[in-house]
Design an enzyme around this catalytic site. Structure first.
Site, short mmCIF file in Angstrom:
data_model
loop_
_atom_site.label_atom_id
_atom_site.label_comp_id
_atom_site.label_asym_id
_atom_site.label_seq_id
_atom_site.Cartn_x
_atom_site.Cartn_y
_atom_site.Cartn_z
N LYS A 117 -11.04 -6.88 -0.88
CA LYS A 117 -9.90 -7.15 0.03
C LYS A 117 -10.40 -7.61 1.40
CE LYS A 117 -6.17 -5.74 -2.41
NZ LYS A 117 -5.05 -4.94 -2.75
N LYS A 198 -9.98 -12.38 -11.89
CA LYS A 198 -8.80 -11.88 -12.58
C LYS A 198 -7.50 -12.51 -12.06
CE LYS A 198 -7.20 -7.90 -9.97
NZ LYS A 198 -6.37 -6.74 -10.06
N LYS A 201 -1.91 -11.14 -8.03
CA LYS A 201 -0.70 -11.51 -7.30
C LYS A 201 -1.02 -12.03 -5.91
CE LYS A 201 0.91 -7.38 -7.96
NZ LYS A 201 1.45 -6.00 -7.88
P1 ATP Z 1 -3.61 -7.93 -7.66
O1 ATP Z 1 -5.05 -7.60 -7.82
O2 ATP Z 1 -3.05 -8.82 -8.70
O3 ATP Z 1 -3.23 -8.36 -6.25
P2 ATP Z 1 -3.16 -5.20 -8.08
O4 ATP Z 1 -4.24 -4.90 -9.06
O5 ATP Z 1 -3.23 -4.66 -6.71
O6 ATP Z 1 -2.79 -6.67 -7.95
P3 ATP Z 1 -0.93 -3.62 -8.90
O7 ATP Z 1 0.45 -4.13 -8.90
O8 ATP Z 1 -1.25 -2.55 -8.00
O9 ATP Z 1 -1.83 -4.87 -8.78
O10 ATP Z 1 -1.38 -3.26 -10.35
C1 ATP Z 1 -0.55 -2.94 -11.36
C2 ATP Z 1 -1.35 -2.77 -12.64
O11 ATP Z 1 -1.73 -4.04 -13.16
C3 ATP Z 1 -2.66 -2.01 -12.45
O12 ATP Z 1 -2.77 -1.03 -13.46
C4 ATP Z 1 -3.74 -3.04 -12.62
O13 ATP Z 1 -4.89 -2.50 -13.22
C5 ATP Z 1 -3.09 -4.03 -13.56
N1 ATP Z 1 -3.62 -5.38 -13.40
C6 ATP Z 1 -3.62 -6.13 -12.27
N2 ATP Z 1 -4.16 -7.34 -12.50
C7 ATP Z 1 -4.51 -7.36 -13.81
C8 ATP Z 1 -5.10 -8.35 -14.66
N3 ATP Z 1 -5.43 -9.55 -14.21
N4 ATP Z 1 -5.31 -8.06 -15.96
C9 ATP Z 1 -4.96 -6.84 -16.44
N5 ATP Z 1 -4.39 -5.86 -15.70
C10 ATP Z 1 -4.16 -6.10 -14.41
#
Ligand code: ATP
Ligand code: LTN
Length: 332
Positions: A117, A198, A201
């Site tokens: 981050k 990965k 969002k």
């Molecule tokens: P991002 O990294 O996309 O900004 P994040 O990981 O902070 O988002 P959250 O909304 O907090 O996203 O995560 C929700 C769930 O989605 C978590 O359990 C995370 O492990 C899962 N997750 C996020 N991105 C992926 C991905 N690319 N593939 C599989 N699982 C994912």
């Protein structure tokens, strides 16, 4: 919702950062829905976590509601799961403070999500740094034993386990040591524009992710534009062919078919035809979510969240009293 439940307890959280994408769904939320069948489930929109990066308060109100609606549309069932907003249950923050007093800063310095981050431009604040401690508090506050998350959260779970053990050792047996539940397929859905990182969002490129609320046309367009390679055969090789391998994983997760089976069918089909099939599989999987989302009434969703917060607070108060007593900060 049952309260004197003897089933194993599951807890998971999602940040209300909007843009819920296919990676979130396949890697985590789909599993949340399935787990409701066998476990006692608690699902929390972790809006205190979401505040650790810059945001706009008015926009945040909208996005918190949107996130709740997406989860309800996916199939989180408030009659079977405790479903609420973290900020409405102050015991999360208190437990995070207490756990912070036994957290070695060295462990926080090693957190890859924190480092990523910062590298992507987030300002280094204390909230972002102690994010994993609040996450541990979320889980331990309900004495959860299982935590369904994507692969990226494994390191945070390790810290939660470590803090549960430290607390038990220092103040007496209080918390179970929770285990992560990571799905076998699609634990890490990759970006469509850069298949070596990965799907996220927070990626500035809209084309990098499929949103759960994307139209069929947008899905087809994004899949067709997905970065692949110049060797024309469809086969699974994450090193040499990360883009095609990602599409294979996505299609396998959406259809329930094995990767071998898909490779056998599409090996010589050409990328164009393969991508159309992938897009179709994605559309079939997420179109019903979009329809369910549109049917939800905002006031009804607000009511569900208010009820969830009441239930969550009364359950959290019980553990709060125990932790206060164990740590010597109970009332005289
Ligand atoms: P991002 O990294 O996309 O900004 P994040 O990981 O902070 O988002 P959250 O909304 O907090 O996203 O995560 C929700 C769930 O989605 C978590 O359990 C995370 O492990 C899962 N997750 C996020 N991105 C992926 C991905 N690319 N593939 C599989 N699982 C994912
Ligand atoms: N850090 C997680 C979100 C999260 C969470 C939790 C997940 C916050 N608290 C408790 C499981 C259990 C993420 O970024 N996906």
């Amino acid at each position: 919702m049952e309260t004197n439940d003897t089933r194993r307890r599951v807890f998971s959280g999602v940040q209300p950062t909007g843009n819920v994408h296919l990676g979130n769904y396949l890697g985590a939320f789909r599993n949340w829905v399935a787990l409701q069948e066998r476990y006692e489930t608690i699902y929390c929109i972790v809006d205190l976590h979401g505040m650790t990066v810059p945001y706009d308060p008015d926009d945040y109100r909208r996005v918190r509601l949107e996130t709740a609606k997406v989860l309800l549309a996916i199939g989180v069932d408030p009659d079977r799961s405790l479903f609420y907003l973290q900020s409405q249950v102050p015991q999360h923050a208190e437990l995070a403070w207490i756990l912070g007093t036994i957290t070695p800063t060295g462990a926080l310095n090693r957190m890859t999500q924190y480092k990523d981050k910062l590298a992507s431009g987030a300002p280094a604040n204390l909230g972002l740094y102690s994010y994993p401690v609040l996450m541990a508090a979320d889980i331990l506050l309900f004495r959860a034993e299982l935590v369904p998350v994507g692969e990226d959260q494994k390191q945070h779970l390790e810290l939660t386990r470590d803090l549960a053990e430290r607390f038990n050792h220092r103040f007496g047996e209080t918390f179970p040591v929770p285990d992560p539940l990571i799905p076998e397929t699609a634990a890490r859905v990759m970006s469509l524009t850069d298949p070596t990182s990965k799907m996220s969002k927070s990626d500035p490129s809209e084309k990098s992710r499929i949103l759960l609320l994307d139209s069929d046309e947008a899905i087809l367009k994004k899949v067709k534009a997905a970065v692949t390679d110049s060797e024309p055969t469809v086969r699974y090789d994450t090193e040499a062919k990360p883009g095609i391998s990602n599409l294979l994983e996505i299609m396998a997760a959406c259809t329930g078919r094995s990767i071998d089976d898909l490779v056998a069918e599409y090996h010589d089909a050409g990328y164009g035809r393969f991508k159309e099939a992938v897009a179709e599989a994605i559309i079939e999987t997420i179109a019903p979510i979009r329809t369910a989302y549109r049917r939800l009434d905002d006031r009804e969703v607000a009511r569900i969240l208010a009820k969830g917060a009441l239930d969550a607070r009364s359950r959290a108060e019980a553990l709060q009293a125990e932790v206060r007593a164990a740590t010597g900060i109970d009332a005289f």
